[in-house]
Design a protein around this motif. Structure first.
Motif, short mmCIF file in Angstrom:
data_model
loop_
_atom_site.label_atom_id
_atom_site.label_comp_id
_atom_site.label_asym_id
_atom_site.label_seq_id
_atom_site.Cartn_x
_atom_site.Cartn_y
_atom_site.Cartn_z
N LYS A 43 45.51 54.61 48.23
CA LYS A 43 45.15 53.85 47.03
C LYS A 43 45.54 54.59 45.76
O LYS A 43 46.07 54.01 44.82
CB LYS A 43 43.64 53.55 47.02
CG LYS A 43 43.26 52.30 47.79
CD LYS A 43 41.82 51.92 47.51
CE LYS A 43 41.47 50.59 48.16
NZ LYS A 43 40.10 50.14 47.81
N ILE A 99 42.04 45.69 38.10
CA ILE A 99 43.08 45.95 39.11
C ILE A 99 42.45 45.91 40.51
O ILE A 99 41.45 46.57 40.77
CB ILE A 99 43.75 47.32 38.88
CG1 ILE A 99 44.43 47.34 37.51
CG2 ILE A 99 44.77 47.62 39.98
CD1 ILE A 99 45.02 48.69 37.14
N SER A 100 43.05 45.11 41.36
CA SER A 100 42.57 45.01 42.74
C SER A 100 43.72 45.36 43.68
O SER A 100 44.81 44.80 43.58
CB SER A 100 42.07 43.59 43.02
OG SER A 100 41.73 43.44 44.39
N ILE A 101 43.46 46.31 44.60
CA ILE A 101 44.47 46.72 45.57
C ILE A 101 43.93 46.48 46.97
O ILE A 101 42.86 46.98 47.33
CB ILE A 101 44.83 48.21 45.40
CG1 ILE A 101 45.39 48.46 43.99
CG2 ILE A 101 45.84 48.66 46.46
CD1 ILE A 101 45.69 49.92 43.70
N LEU A 142 51.94 51.72 40.65
CA LEU A 142 51.65 50.58 39.78
C LEU A 142 51.89 50.94 38.31
O LEU A 142 52.47 50.16 37.56
CB LEU A 142 50.21 50.14 39.99
CG LEU A 142 49.67 49.04 39.07
CD1 LEU A 142 50.43 47.75 39.30
CD2 LEU A 142 48.18 48.83 39.31
N VAL A 144 48.70 43.70 45.30
CA VAL A 144 48.06 44.20 44.08
C VAL A 144 47.94 43.05 43.09
O VAL A 144 48.88 42.30 42.88
CB VAL A 144 48.88 45.35 43.46
CG1 VAL A 144 48.21 45.85 42.19
CG2 VAL A 144 49.04 46.48 44.45
N GLU A 165 50.45 39.12 40.13
CA GLU A 165 50.44 39.66 41.49
C GLU A 165 51.69 40.48 41.78
O GLU A 165 52.77 40.21 41.23
CB GLU A 165 50.33 38.52 42.51
CG GLU A 165 49.03 37.73 42.38
CD GLU A 165 48.97 36.58 43.38
OE1 GLU A 165 47.85 36.24 43.77
OE2 GLU A 165 50.03 36.04 43.74
N ILE A 200 48.25 53.33 42.93
CA ILE A 200 47.94 53.22 41.50
C ILE A 200 49.00 53.91 40.67
O ILE A 200 49.44 53.41 39.62
CB ILE A 200 46.53 53.79 41.20
CG1 ILE A 200 45.45 52.84 41.76
CG2 ILE A 200 46.34 53.99 39.70
CD1 ILE A 200 44.05 53.35 41.63
#
Length: 204
Positions: free
Chosen positions: A148, A116-118, A155, A86, A52, A152
């Motif tokens: 978003k 991947i979850s945002i 990230l 995230v 996380e 990414i």
């Protein structure tokens, strides 16, 4: 005398065949137990690994709409504060593998890709809009998608994905340790894993 000698030879032969069959049976039993142990280990590792992270950012949104000429526009803008959670996860229950008892080999065929979850939490401030260019549902959707995409990129530049992969490989190390202790061979695709270091060099 010859009959006695022949009898002893036949007896020894039967004993040898009996012992051989018993040993063979024991070897097969051990091999089966090892195979079951490996499958049980895969089930235990077959869980969701989650890493996380949290990102905070401030965006300035602006949109201009030409009215009569390009020099006359109707503008709208907003200040957007973003707090996003995230998560990067690997569902190892989807791992594909093959056990070859004949060669005492555990082959990992494929590992599920990362998911991947945002989840961004957006707060809007200082919203300003013109009568001819009001804020609409489309604007909020566009802002969310833009944010978003930006998250990414952040990230990808962070250590979050690297940390997630490290956690994955640490779980896979359990396979290597177990197969080594049992005298088996661990392979990823067609590559034999001869050292824990090999695992961390894999291109997953």
């Amino acid at each position: 005398m010859k009959k006695v000698l022949l009898g002893i030879i036949i007896t020894l032969l039967f004993v040898f065949i009996f012992r051989y069959c018993e040993n063979k049976k024991d070897d097969q039993s051990i091999l089966y137990e090892n195979s079951m142990l490996i499958q049980e280990q895969i089930k235990n590792v077959g869980k969701l690994i989650v890493t996380e992270g949290h990102f905070s950012e401030v965006f300035n949104y602006k949109n201009s709409k030409a009215l009569f000429t390009e020099y006359i526009t109707a503008d709208k803008k907003a200040l957007v504060v973003v707090n996003a959670d995230v998560t990067i996860s690997y569902d190892l229950s989807k791992i594909e593998y093959k056990i070859d008892e004949a060669t005492k080999t555990l082959q990992i065929i494929s590992i599920p890709k990362e998911e991947i979850s945002i989840s961004p939490d957006l707060e809007y401030y200082d919203i300003q809009a013109d009568y001819f260019n009001p804020f609409e549902a489309k604007d909020y959707n566009d802002i969310k998608e833009t944010i978003k995409a930006s998250l990414i990129k952040k990230l990808q530049k962070s250590d979050l994905q690297k940390n997630a992969k490290t956690r994955l490989l640490e779980e896979l190390t359990n396979f290597y340790v177990l197969t080594k202790e049992l005298g088996w061979t661990l392979k990823y695709e067609e590559t034999p894993i001869t050292d824990e270091k090999n695992l961390f060099e894999l291109e997953l």
